[in-house]
Design an enzyme around this catalytic site. Structure first.
Site, PDB file in Angstrom:
ATOM      1  N   SER A  85       0.859  -1.193   0.000  1.00  0.00           N
ATOM      2  CA  SER A  85       0.000   0.000   0.000  1.00  0.00           C
ATOM      3  C   SER A  85       0.894   1.241   0.000  1.00  0.00           C
ATOM      4  CB  SER A  85      -0.859  -0.039   1.270  1.00  0.00           C
ATOM      5  OG  SER A  85      -1.443   1.209   1.541  1.00  0.00           O
TER       6      SER A  85
ATOM      7  N   TYR B 171      -3.728  -0.859  10.095  1.00  0.00           N
ATOM      8  CA  TYR B 171      -3.550  -1.078   8.657  1.00  0.00           C
ATOM      9  C   TYR B 171      -2.131  -0.657   8.240  1.00  0.00           C
ATOM     10  CZ  TYR B 171      -4.617  -0.856   3.629  1.00  0.00           C
ATOM     11  OH  TYR B 171      -4.613  -1.047   2.266  1.00  0.00           O
TER      12      TYR B 171
END
Ligand code: NAD
Length: 250
Positions: free
Chosen positions: A142, A155
């Site tokens: 990410s 996350y």
């Protein structure tokens, strides 16, 4: 095109029922791979789309955040086409709450799926690939592999860690004919980002910061995943490839 041809290869793609996983599963199938789509959802949409293209695909519905079932999932997958050549660790969730209020359960749910399932599936499939003498593992990272993000501490931790796991496994298994790399998508239009897309002001400020001037789509990952799954990338080990419309270059 020989370098990118996946005919005869078997790919296990997690989180393939929608979003980026669906786009990558279809891309791999278009390049010739047989697909085992693993997802918590019973949706057969991806499998049917691949079959409609003339490809082969099977669904395994499983909650990958439960470590205890991973061995069974891999054994079931091996039973379908007899081998696994490509593993795409894509299944992932995000929980948005400020760090001060971030619930323990949210932290653990995110780490269990985004990090633990990716490592333990890589370990189980990796043993089979070591025996086979070849394999490709592609983890989905990410922009929060590089940046801190806002209100998503679990996350961010999982996506920083996935880059570490990618490099650690690449070091150990490069000499065994297995390449492990990661793709770091930028801002892509999926369920994962739906809450951000509801916030017009935030969406606009993100779009303005993307040099390509648009958010990515699941189709944008087809080329990069086929490249990393194919022999075109046989000398790439432990790399994180940003597919972000230029976000990290800004
Ligand atoms: P999505 O919510 O559209 O898809 C997530 C997929 O994971 C679905 O198929 C879902 O069924 C599956 N899944 C969820 N929980 C599961 C579980 N417990 N067990 C098995 N499968 C489960 O999201 P997406 O955007 O397609 O996300 C895919 C990956 O890409 C994630 O790892 C995410 O972190 C990453 N990512 C997304 C973006 C983005 O902008 N959308 C950006 C960077 C990274």
């Amino acid at each position: 095109m020989r370098l990118f041809n996946l005919t005869g290869k078997v790919a296990l793609v997690t989180g393939a029922s929608g979003g980026l996983g669906q786009g990558m599963a279809i891309g791999l199938a278009e390049a010739g791979a047989k697909i085992i789509a693993v997802s918590s959802s019973e949706s057969v949409q991806t499998v049917e789309a691949i079959r409609a293209l003339g490809g082969q695909a099977e669904l395994i519905a499983a909650d990958l955040s439960n470590e205890d079932i991973l061995e069974d999932v891999v054994n079931r997958a091996l039973g379908i086409y007899g081998k696994i050549d490509i593993l795409v660790n894509n299944a992932g969730i995000i929980r948005r709450t400020p760090a001060a209020d971030h619930a323990r359960q949210d932290w653990h749910d995110v780490i269990d799926l985004n990090l633990n399932s990716a490592f333990f599936l890589s370990q189980l499939v990796g043993r089979h690939m070591i025996e086979q003498g070849s394999g490709k593992i592609i983890n989905i990272a990410s922009m929060l592999t590089y940046q801190g993000g806002i209100n998503v501490p679990g996350y961010t931790a999982s996506k920083h860690a996935i880059a570490g796991v990618t490099k650690a496994l690449a070091n150990e298994w490069a000499g065994k004919g297995i390449q492990i790399n990661a793709i770091a998508p930028g801002y892509m239009t999926t369920n994962n980002t739906a809450p951000i897309l509801k916030d017009e002001k935030r969406t606009q400020s993100i779009t303005e910061r993307i040099p390509a001037g648009r958010w990515g789509t699941p189709e944008d990952l087809k080329g990069p995943v086929v490249f990393l799954a194919s022999s075109a990338s046989d000398y790439m080990n432990g790399h994180v490839v940003c597919v972000d419309g230029g976000w990290m270059a800004r």
